[in-house]
Design an enzyme around this catalytic site. Structure first.
Site, PDB file in Angstrom:
ATOM      1  N   GLU A  87      42.250  31.551  45.625  1.00  0.00           N
ATOM      2  CA  GLU A  87      42.206  31.313  44.179  1.00  0.00           C
ATOM      3  C   GLU A  87      43.607  31.216  43.583  1.00  0.00           C
ATOM      4  O   GLU A  87      43.852  30.394  42.686  1.00  0.00           O
ATOM      5  CB  GLU A  87      41.463  32.465  43.463  1.00  0.00           C
ATOM      6  CG  GLU A  87      40.038  32.702  43.914  1.00  0.00           C
ATOM      7  CD  GLU A  87      39.946  33.780  44.986  1.00  0.00           C
ATOM      8  OE1 GLU A  87      40.752  33.741  45.944  1.00  0.00           O
ATOM      9  OE2 GLU A  87      39.078  34.650  44.849  1.00  0.00           O
ATOM     10  N   CYS A 138      38.717  38.999  44.263  1.00  0.00           N
ATOM     11  CA  CYS A 138      39.218  40.375  44.255  1.00  0.00           C
ATOM     12  C   CYS A 138      39.798  40.683  42.865  1.00  0.00           C
ATOM     13  O   CYS A 138      39.816  39.826  41.974  1.00  0.00           O
ATOM     14  CB  CYS A 138      40.279  40.561  45.337  1.00  0.00           C
ATOM     15  SG  CYS A 138      41.878  39.811  44.931  1.00  0.00           S
ATOM     16  N   CYS A 169      42.790  38.338  41.919  1.00  0.00           N
ATOM     17  CA  CYS A 169      42.387  36.970  41.560  1.00  0.00           C
ATOM     18  C   CYS A 169      41.601  36.958  40.251  1.00  0.00           C
ATOM     19  O   CYS A 169      41.710  36.016  39.466  1.00  0.00           O
ATOM     20  CB  CYS A 169      41.588  36.349  42.698  1.00  0.00           C
ATOM     21  SG  CYS A 169      42.622  36.077  44.166  1.00  0.00           S
ATOM     22  N   HIS A 198      46.071  34.333  48.220  1.00  0.00           N
ATOM     23  CA  HIS A 198      44.630  34.117  48.289  1.00  0.00           C
ATOM     24  C   HIS A 198      44.284  32.696  47.832  1.00  0.00           C
ATOM     25  O   HIS A 198      45.054  32.060  47.096  1.00  0.00           O
ATOM     26  CB  HIS A 198      43.907  35.123  47.396  1.00  0.00           C
ATOM     27  CG  HIS A 198      43.878  36.519  47.953  1.00  0.00           C
ATOM     28  ND1 HIS A 198      43.039  37.499  47.471  1.00  0.00           N
ATOM     29  CD2 HIS A 198      44.580  37.085  48.969  1.00  0.00           C
ATOM     30  CE1 HIS A 198      43.239  38.619  48.158  1.00  0.00           C
ATOM     31  NE2 HIS A 198      44.164  38.393  49.065  1.00  0.00           N
TER      32      HIS A 198
END
Lengths: 147, 147
Positions: free
Chosen positions: B55, B83, B86, B53
């Site tokens: 992040e 999410c 993260c 992801h």
């Protein structure tokens, strides 16, 4: 035949490698069928990256190893209850089953998720396999740190 | 002087790169002082890794870039609500501040954490910066996917 204890012992070997490298001793293996397809141990200090947990490393190794980004038929064995980050990663992986050893009231996912289920709806969860050995390694580590 | 909108626009540029690569369009930047020290966009498809992801990539780039594994004086800007994974990574990073754009009722951390705070106790949180632009890019992406 191999059972949960067999694979948890393999995860403990990974945790022991972390211990010897002066890392918080958590280890993980990913099993598909009866084969270990990935291994990982905590490398936060060595990689200077607080996201380099055993589960993250083992998952990424599993994705790379089998060329798939979901693991619905695999089981992840980890010596200590996953943290929130690793639980979220396990959610995305759609892993079939998670087996963890020792509980972690301080950093385990349950502290933040409470009664909510953080994993994929189809993921099965077991805990307590070799919990004493998994916890003892953590205790030994932090006792050594305090010396 | 640079403000939140300036940095969110940079995160949106990252999200646009993801969009163009046919990835779910989420982008992030890490800012220390007034300098962008790391950038990341979702690369789940390219890396074949569901943990890649925006992040996670931006955080790991920040740790590598500055040689520190905590970011208490930094701010992470991300186009969409983090999410659970993260959010857990941001907890470990001890990041000073998080600014996100659009809310994500389906995959955002709040779905699982409820009223519990998943970040470090000292982390500050803002949301809604350029929320409409951040959300629109996601809508455009999923509309294209459904075609």
């Amino acid at each position: 035949m191999f059972d949960d204890e067999y694979y948890m012992r393999q995860a403990l070997r990974e945790a022991q490698l972390a211990f010897e490298a002066d890392e918080v001793p958590v280890g993980a293996v990913v099993v598909w069928g009866d084969k270990i397809i990935a291994r990982g141990h905590n490398q936060v200090e060595r990689l200077n990256d607080c996201t380099a947990h055993a589960e993250m490393i083992a998952l990424t190794a599993a994705f790379n190893g089998i060329g798939a980004k979901y693991l619905p038929e695999a089981t992840l064995y980890v010596t200590v209850e996953p943290c929130l980050m690793c639980s979220g990663a396990l959610y995305w992986s759609k892993i079939g089953r998670i087996v963890y050893g020792a509980s972690d009231p301080k950093n385990g996912y349950k502290k933040t998720t409470g009664e909510n289920w953080p994993f994929h709806p189809k993921t099965q969860l077991s805990n307590g396999t070799m919990a004493q050995e998994c916890a003892q390694l953590m205790k030994d580590f932090f006792a050594r740190k305090r010396q």
